[in-house]
Design an enzyme around this catalytic site. Sequence first.
Site, PDB file in Angstrom:
ATOM      1  N   CYS A 101       0.835  -1.189   0.000  1.00  0.00           N
ATOM      2  CA  CYS A 101       0.000   0.000   0.000  1.00  0.00           C
ATOM      3  C   CYS A 101       0.877   1.248   0.000  1.00  0.00           C
ATOM      4  O   CYS A 101       1.795   1.375   0.818  1.00  0.00           O
ATOM      5  CB  CYS A 101      -0.894  -0.028   1.233  1.00  0.00           C
ATOM      6  N   GLU A 102       0.599   2.171  -0.914  1.00  0.00           N
ATOM      7  CA  GLU A 102       1.423   3.369  -1.008  1.00  0.00           C
ATOM      8  C   GLU A 102       1.148   4.358   0.127  1.00  0.00           C
ATOM      9  O   GLU A 102       1.928   5.285   0.340  1.00  0.00           O
ATOM     10  CB  GLU A 102       1.211   4.061  -2.346  1.00  0.00           C
ATOM     11  N   HIS A 103       0.062   4.174   0.852  1.00  0.00           N
ATOM     12  CA  HIS A 103      -0.271   5.108   1.925  1.00  0.00           C
ATOM     13  C   HIS A 103       0.495   4.816   3.217  1.00  0.00           C
ATOM     14  O   HIS A 103       0.891   5.746   3.924  1.00  0.00           O
ATOM     15  CB  HIS A 103      -1.770   5.070   2.211  1.00  0.00           C
ATOM     16  N   HIS A 104       0.675   3.533   3.525  1.00  0.00           N
ATOM     17  CA  HIS A 104       1.365   3.163   4.765  1.00  0.00           C
ATOM     18  C   HIS A 104       2.583   2.272   4.535  1.00  0.00           C
ATOM     19  O   HIS A 104       3.281   1.930   5.481  1.00  0.00           O
ATOM     20  CB  HIS A 104       0.398   2.433   5.710  1.00  0.00           C
ATOM     21  N   GLN A 142      -5.139  -0.761  -4.517  1.00  0.00           N
ATOM     22  CA  GLN A 142      -5.722  -1.899  -5.218  1.00  0.00           C
ATOM     23  C   GLN A 142      -6.540  -1.461  -6.425  1.00  0.00           C
ATOM     24  O   GLN A 142      -6.558  -2.152  -7.458  1.00  0.00           O
ATOM     25  CB  GLN A 142      -6.594  -2.713  -4.253  1.00  0.00           C
ATOM     26  N   HIS A 170      -5.719  -6.232   3.468  1.00  0.00           N
ATOM     27  CA  HIS A 170      -4.790  -5.118   3.610  1.00  0.00           C
ATOM     28  C   HIS A 170      -4.327  -5.020   5.059  1.00  0.00           C
ATOM     29  O   HIS A 170      -5.150  -4.836   5.970  1.00  0.00           O
ATOM     30  CB  HIS A 170      -5.465  -3.809   3.201  1.00  0.00           C
ATOM     31  N   CYS A 172      -2.821  -2.653   6.400  1.00  0.00           N
ATOM     32  CA  CYS A 172      -3.058  -1.320   6.956  1.00  0.00           C
ATOM     33  C   CYS A 172      -4.429  -1.241   7.617  1.00  0.00           C
ATOM     34  O   CYS A 172      -4.690  -0.325   8.408  1.00  0.00           O
ATOM     35  CB  CYS A 172      -2.913  -0.245   5.881  1.00  0.00           C
TER      36      CYS A 172
END
Length: 212
Positions: A101-104, A142, A170, A172
Amino acid sequence: MSKKNSYPDRDAGIDGYVKIDRYNPELIDNLSEHYKGVLQQIGEDPNREGLLKTPERVAKAMLFLTQGYDLDAKEILTSAMFKEEYSQMVIVKDIEVYSMCEHHMLPFFGKAHIAYIPNGHVVGLSKIPRIVDVFARRLQVQERLTNEIRDCIQDTLNPLGVGIVIECRHLCMSMRGVQKQNSVTTTSAFTGEFLKEKTRTEFLNLISSRLG
């Protein structure tokens, strides 16, 4: 951002798919220093025995998990395209997906189910899972991963249609945040004939079935 030329000594397979066994030493050293700093910032001692090699290991792991930036999915597909007068649905299902995941920058993982209807050309079956890896081994969400795989197949093979469903867990969501361990995220994308309800329903029924 692409890491082109990050692996000057890598061996390329004849189909354009690359297994990276060696790394650019300068890049590894630079990344290792950053990870050493992270260990210090969270209150660890990077010089204690158990952590001495950790920055280097994490650097190599990160380069492996993001090697998709250096791979060309269209090149992989075109390396095994064959003229074939077959116009029924071709499905490769239960393809393992591992991404971050690019956010976390935490993993998400699950399965992809992909179908296309040929329009004069078919592709070697192993190439479908390989292009999944190309896009999954990047920092992702995703939804974008689903669309990128769909668009690559559509633009490269020019089939009568493409259908894709991805189901992932996920970390996250399960390790932090809402901490819901059993939630699954499902995304889908379709083109051409798969926009028709009858074709889409057939695809969804087939990926839900089990052999024997």
